[in-house]
Design a protein around this motif. Structure first.
Motif, PDB file in Angstrom:
ATOM      1  N   UNK A 159      -5.564   2.305 -12.506  1.00 58.07           N
ATOM      2  CA  UNK A 159      -5.362   1.704 -10.899  1.00 58.07           C
ATOM      3  C   UNK A 159      -3.937   2.443 -10.514  1.00 58.07           C
ATOM      4  N   UNK A 160      -4.446   3.544  -9.815  1.00 62.55           N
ATOM      5  CA  UNK A 160      -3.127   4.441  -9.133  1.00 62.55           C
ATOM      6  C   UNK A 160      -2.874   3.915  -7.699  1.00 62.55           C
ATOM      7  N   UNK A 161      -3.175   2.696  -7.304  1.00 61.27           N
ATOM      8  CA  UNK A 161      -2.919   2.295  -6.013  1.00 61.27           C
ATOM      9  C   UNK A 161      -1.597   1.717  -5.610  1.00 61.27           C
ATOM     10  N   UNK A 162      -0.693   1.311  -6.832  1.00 58.78           N
ATOM     11  CA  UNK A 162       0.326   0.657  -6.387  1.00 58.78           C
ATOM     12  C   UNK A 162       0.360  -0.769  -6.327  1.00 58.78           C
ATOM     13  N   UNK A 163      -1.034  -1.180  -6.378  1.00 61.63           N
ATOM     14  CA  UNK A 163      -1.246  -2.740  -5.942  1.00 61.63           C
ATOM     15  C   UNK A 163      -1.392  -3.337  -7.484  1.00 61.63           C
ATOM     16  N   UNK A 164      -0.922  -4.114  -7.812  1.00 61.18           N
ATOM     17  CA  UNK A 164      -0.878  -4.956  -8.987  1.00 61.18           C
ATOM     18  C   UNK A 164      -1.972  -5.488  -9.103  1.00 61.18           C
ATOM     19  N   UNK A 165      -2.597  -5.566 -10.452  1.00 61.44           N
ATOM     20  CA  UNK A 165      -3.889  -6.182 -11.010  1.00 61.44           C
ATOM     21  C   UNK A 165      -3.949  -7.632 -10.394  1.00 61.44           C
ATOM     22  N   UNK A 166      -2.872  -8.528 -10.383  1.00 60.38           N
ATOM     23  CA  UNK A 166      -3.122  -9.742  -9.988  1.00 60.38           C
ATOM     24  C   UNK A 166      -3.405  -9.920  -8.508  1.00 60.38           C
ATOM     25  N   UNK A 167      -2.966  -8.827  -7.535  1.00 59.83           N
ATOM     26  CA  UNK A 167      -3.145  -9.111  -6.241  1.00 59.83           C
ATOM     27  C   UNK A 167      -4.585  -8.771  -6.014  1.00 59.83           C
ATOM     28  N   UNK A 168      -4.904  -7.986  -6.880  1.00 62.78           N
ATOM     29  CA  UNK A 168      -6.560  -7.637  -6.644  1.00 62.78           C
ATOM     30  C   UNK A 168      -7.534  -8.889  -7.104  1.00 62.78           C
ATOM     31  N   UNK A 169      -6.923  -9.581  -7.885  1.00 58.74           N
ATOM     32  CA  UNK A 169      -7.795 -10.822  -8.442  1.00 58.74           C
ATOM     33  C   UNK A 169      -7.575 -11.979  -7.622  1.00 58.74           C
ATOM     34  N   UNK A 170      -6.191 -12.199  -6.973  1.00 58.54           N
ATOM     35  CA  UNK A 170      -5.879 -13.445  -6.537  1.00 58.54           C
ATOM     36  C   UNK A 170      -5.395 -13.392  -5.159  1.00 58.54           C
ATOM     37  N   UNK A 171      -5.343 -12.178  -4.742  1.00 60.57           N
ATOM     38  CA  UNK A 171      -4.604 -11.974  -3.340  1.00 60.57           C
ATOM     39  C   UNK A 171      -3.356 -12.723  -2.997  1.00 60.57           C
ATOM     40  N   UNK A 172      -3.322 -13.428  -2.117  1.00 62.14           N
ATOM     41  CA  UNK A 172      -1.792 -14.210  -1.733  1.00 62.14           C
ATOM     42  C   UNK A 172      -1.668 -15.415  -2.583  1.00 62.14           C
ATOM     43  N   UNK A 173      -2.819 -15.824  -3.487  1.00 64.34           N
ATOM     44  CA  UNK A 173      -2.613 -16.969  -4.119  1.00 64.34           C
ATOM     45  C   UNK A 173      -1.781 -16.915  -5.485  1.00 64.34           C
ATOM     46  N   UNK A 174      -1.466 -15.769  -6.137  1.00 59.67           N
ATOM     47  CA  UNK A 174      -0.669 -15.400  -7.196  1.00 59.67           C
ATOM     48  C   UNK A 174       0.592 -15.947  -7.436  1.00 59.67           C
ATOM     49  N   UNK A 175       1.582 -16.093  -6.388  1.00 55.71           N
ATOM     50  CA  UNK A 175       2.609 -16.809  -6.627  1.00 55.71           C
ATOM     51  C   UNK A 175       2.562 -18.362  -7.221  1.00 55.71           C
ATOM     52  N   UNK A 198      -6.950   4.685  -4.447  1.00 54.09           N
ATOM     53  CA  UNK A 198      -6.187   4.720  -5.833  1.00 54.09           C
ATOM     54  C   UNK A 198      -6.976   4.197  -6.740  1.00 54.09           C
ATOM     55  N   UNK A 199      -8.243   4.297  -6.752  1.00 54.46           N
ATOM     56  CA  UNK A 199      -9.289   4.091  -7.855  1.00 54.46           C
ATOM     57  C   UNK A 199      -9.607   2.656  -8.344  1.00 54.46           C
ATOM     58  N   UNK A 200      -9.366   1.731  -7.067  1.00 54.05           N
ATOM     59  CA  UNK A 200      -9.606   0.362  -7.189  1.00 54.05           C
ATOM     60  C   UNK A 200      -9.737  -0.284  -5.817  1.00 54.05           C
ATOM     61  N   UNK A 201     -10.507  -1.535  -6.084  1.00 53.18           N
ATOM     62  CA  UNK A 201     -10.669  -2.190  -4.522  1.00 53.18           C
ATOM     63  C   UNK A 201      -9.798  -2.811  -4.071  1.00 53.18           C
ATOM     64  N   UNK A 202      -8.776  -2.006  -3.493  1.00 51.16           N
ATOM     65  CA  UNK A 202      -7.659  -2.735  -2.658  1.00 51.16           C
ATOM     66  C   UNK A 202      -7.800  -3.291  -1.571  1.00 51.16           C
ATOM     67  N   UNK A 203      -7.677  -4.409  -1.105  1.00 53.56           N
ATOM     68  CA  UNK A 203      -8.084  -5.126   0.014  1.00 53.56           C
ATOM     69  C   UNK A 203      -7.779  -4.410   1.043  1.00 53.56           C
ATOM     70  N   UNK A 204      -9.232  -4.390   2.004  1.00 50.30           N
ATOM     71  CA  UNK A 204      -8.930  -3.490   3.578  1.00 50.30           C
ATOM     72  C   UNK A 204     -10.065  -4.135   4.219  1.00 50.30           C
ATOM     73  N   UNK A 245      -4.812  -3.218 -14.642  1.00 52.10           N
ATOM     74  CA  UNK A 245      -3.463  -3.300 -15.149  1.00 52.10           C
ATOM     75  C   UNK A 245      -2.972  -2.138 -15.634  1.00 52.10           C
ATOM     76  N   UNK A 246      -3.815  -1.098 -15.794  1.00 48.08           N
ATOM     77  CA  UNK A 246      -3.323   0.105 -16.552  1.00 48.08           C
ATOM     78  C   UNK A 246      -3.009   1.312 -15.309  1.00 48.08           C
ATOM     79  N   UNK A 247      -1.914   1.532 -15.182  1.00 53.71           N
ATOM     80  CA  UNK A 247      -1.652   2.684 -14.018  1.00 53.71           C
ATOM     81  C   UNK A 247      -2.322   3.935 -14.288  1.00 53.71           C
ATOM     82  N   UNK A 248      -2.925   4.344 -15.421  1.00 50.77           N
ATOM     83  CA  UNK A 248      -3.634   5.339 -15.806  1.00 50.77           C
ATOM     84  C   UNK A 248      -5.048   5.234 -14.874  1.00 50.77           C
TER      85      UNK A 248
END
Length: 532
Positions: free
Chosen positions: A489-505, A462-468, A484-487
């Motif tokens: 980031x077309x992955x459906x994964x929000x920006x904060x999950x890319x930066x913080x993984x599971x630590x965002x909540x 989706x154009x971004x480094x989605x964790x895999x 943070x821009x869907x134009x």
């Protein structure tokens, strides 16, 4: 060699250049002419210098006024004044924010911490106290000359610790000693409560404010308050001896350069050269590896630059250091014909060599854009051929551009993902790609080139480094609002999950508790969330 930030991008750091020693930074704790509480407004001669200190000239703010902060008390007073008058606050330390988090048109009050740069040992906390305005050069000099210790921070010595530390912090010694935040004992931070009252809090890893400390171990700057100083003591360090509170610096570093000539590299040879780098660090990515102190960023500039290089250093005191470096260089040139140029720089004292090898400040700031990603494993051959195409097909018209692969992992990966806010703890390197220019009329052209390159590298996610298996998101100290821009980031994964993984909540809960009025915010700031 001393490499400028823009020179690094342009690949002008050619082999054989004279070693240059940058000037000594201002002494820590220097008292300036600014009086406590003084507002520096647009008609003041100092205003333009303060508001234009940012390194990305795409963004220049126009705040109502600036205040120079030289103590925690100054910061409390300045924050309280701004909150009382309903003005938007931003804080500047070194001035290296890649986006407009400081230099935004929304910012009405600029707090400049650059003169609050004292480095001392705080006996109360048995930790080094570092003013949030200190640059890495000041920190390295003070810690090493004073006590023979260091922190595993970055290689651009003009970077301020204010953002660098709170975003995680890493550098040439991280594979051996971990991230900077693995040595963060505490922070002194000015926060604002629900009633709008500003106050200073010292949050440490073992006091009642541990949640606020944790948020500053990778949550990034501009989220929770104004950090005025950092307290540095390695986890597990005990006693009151400052020389045992942080890692011992190496006595000397062994260095070399490999210079790759684009004329000798077709697509297959380029892929092999980068694959050599990836394969080596995948094999030698444990904390107990004999190569734990190895650091060799691969700086790939476009074919129009003529060449690109790898700059390597190794703790000269490591067992069989000379043999290790020789074997590493052989691994990097394996399968390449003709071989790239190898330059044996030799051994040099730690601090002097660190300064000589640093990314020095550019004489003038540029317009630029950065994009980045963590790698758990090396890119696929398809991704590498994509990079080769973009760097050789003539589509780049910007004067400066690069793709940088930075070794990471090692000791970093021994810390659990949730132990600090820096979540990426199973990686082997970071990728940073950038483009820089000076003409505002060329903004869209050069931004489009970099965005397309990045999108094509990550076209399968989706154009971004989605964790895999290969990717692990990105690094908040390399902020990129495109995520943070869907134009883009077309992955459906929000920006904060890319930066913080599971630590965002968890970061959201800390935000809601310590900044309930959302005083401290920017385009990628953490959004508060009530517990539960």
């Amino acid at each position: 060699m001393s490499v400028s930030r823009r020179g690094l991008l342009a690949g002008t750091a050619v082999a054989g250049a004279a070693l240059a020693m940058p000037g000594t930074a201002a002494a820590a704790g220097t008292v300036g002419a600014v009086g406590s509480g003084e507002r520096i407004q647009p008609d003041d001669a100092r205003y333009q210098d303060l508001v234009r200190r940012g390194q990305n000239q795409r963004f220049v703010g126009t705040p109502d006024y600036a205040r120079v902060i030289r103590s925690t008390e100054d910061a409390v007073d300045a924050v309280q004044e701004a909150v009382r008058s309903g003005k938007r606050i931003a804080v500047r330390g070194g001035g290296h924010c890649f986006e407009d988090f400081v230099d935004s048109s929304d910012v009405e009050v600029l707090l400049d911490l650059s003169t609050y740069n004292e480095v001392t040992f705080d006996h109360r906390y048995r930790a080094f106290s570092i003013g949030a305005g200190a640059t890495l050069e000041v920190v390295y000099r003070e810690l090493f000359y004073g006590w023979g210790v260091t922190v595993p921070g970055g290689g651009c010595l003009g970077v301020g610790v204010g953002g660098h530390f709170s975003g995680g912090g890493y550098g040439p010694l991280s594979r051996k000693y971990g991230s900077v935040v693995d040595h963060l004992y505490g922070v002194e931070v000015v926060v604002v409560d629900a009633r709008g009252r500003a106050k200073a809090v010292v949050a440490t890893r073992d006091n009642a404010y541990k949640d606020l400390w944790w948020a500053h171990t990778g949550g990034g700057g501009g989220n929770f308050g104004v950090v005025t100083r950092y307290l540095m003591r390695s986890a597990g360090a005990s006693g009151r001896d400052p020389s045992k509170s942080l890692p011992k610096a190496p006595a000397a570093l062994l260095s070399s350069l490999i210079v790759y000539d684009w004329k000798t590299l077709d697509q297959a040879q380029f892929v092999r050269a980068v694959r050599n780098f990836f394969d080596f660090y995948e094999r030698h990515n444990t904390a107990d590896s004999p190569y734990a102190s190895l650091y060799s960023p691969l700086i790939i500039t476009p074919a129009s630059a003529g060449n690109f290089l790898m700059s390597t250093q190794l703790d000269a005191g490591a067992p069989n250091a000379a043999r290790l470096l020789k074997d590493f260089n052989a691994a990097m040139t394996a399968g390449l014909d003709p071989k790239p140029q190898l330059i044996e720089v030799g051994e040099g004292p730690f601090l002097r060599t660190t300064i000589e090898r640093s990314i020095a400040e550019s004489p003038s700031a540029s317009r630029n854009k950065y994009k980045a990603g963590y790698l758990r494993k090396g890119y696929t051959d398809t991704q590498l051929t994509t990079i080769h195409r973009y760097l050789t097909d003539g589509s780049l018209t910007a004067p400066e551009a690069s793709i940088l692969f930075v070794p990471y992992g090692g000791k970093v990966n021994t810390v659990p993902s949730g132990a600090t806010a820096t979540a990426q703890r199973d990686v082997m390197c970071k990728m940073v790609t950038t483009v820089a220019w000076t003409d505002p009329a060329q903004d869209e052209t050069h931004l489009a080139w970099l965005r397309k390159l990045y999108a094509d590298i990550y076209k399968d996610t989706g154009g971004v480094p989605v964790p895999n298996a290969i990717n692990a998101g990105s690094y908040i100290n390399y902020p990129d609002v495109d995520l943070a821009d869907p134009a883009y980031n077309k992955s459906g994964v929000p920006w904060h999950d890319l930066y913080y993984l599971g630590n965002y909540p968890r970061l959201q809960q800390v935000k809601a508790k310590w900044d309930p009025r959302n005083v401290f915010r920017h385009k990628l700031s953490i959004e508060g969330q009530a517990p539960g």
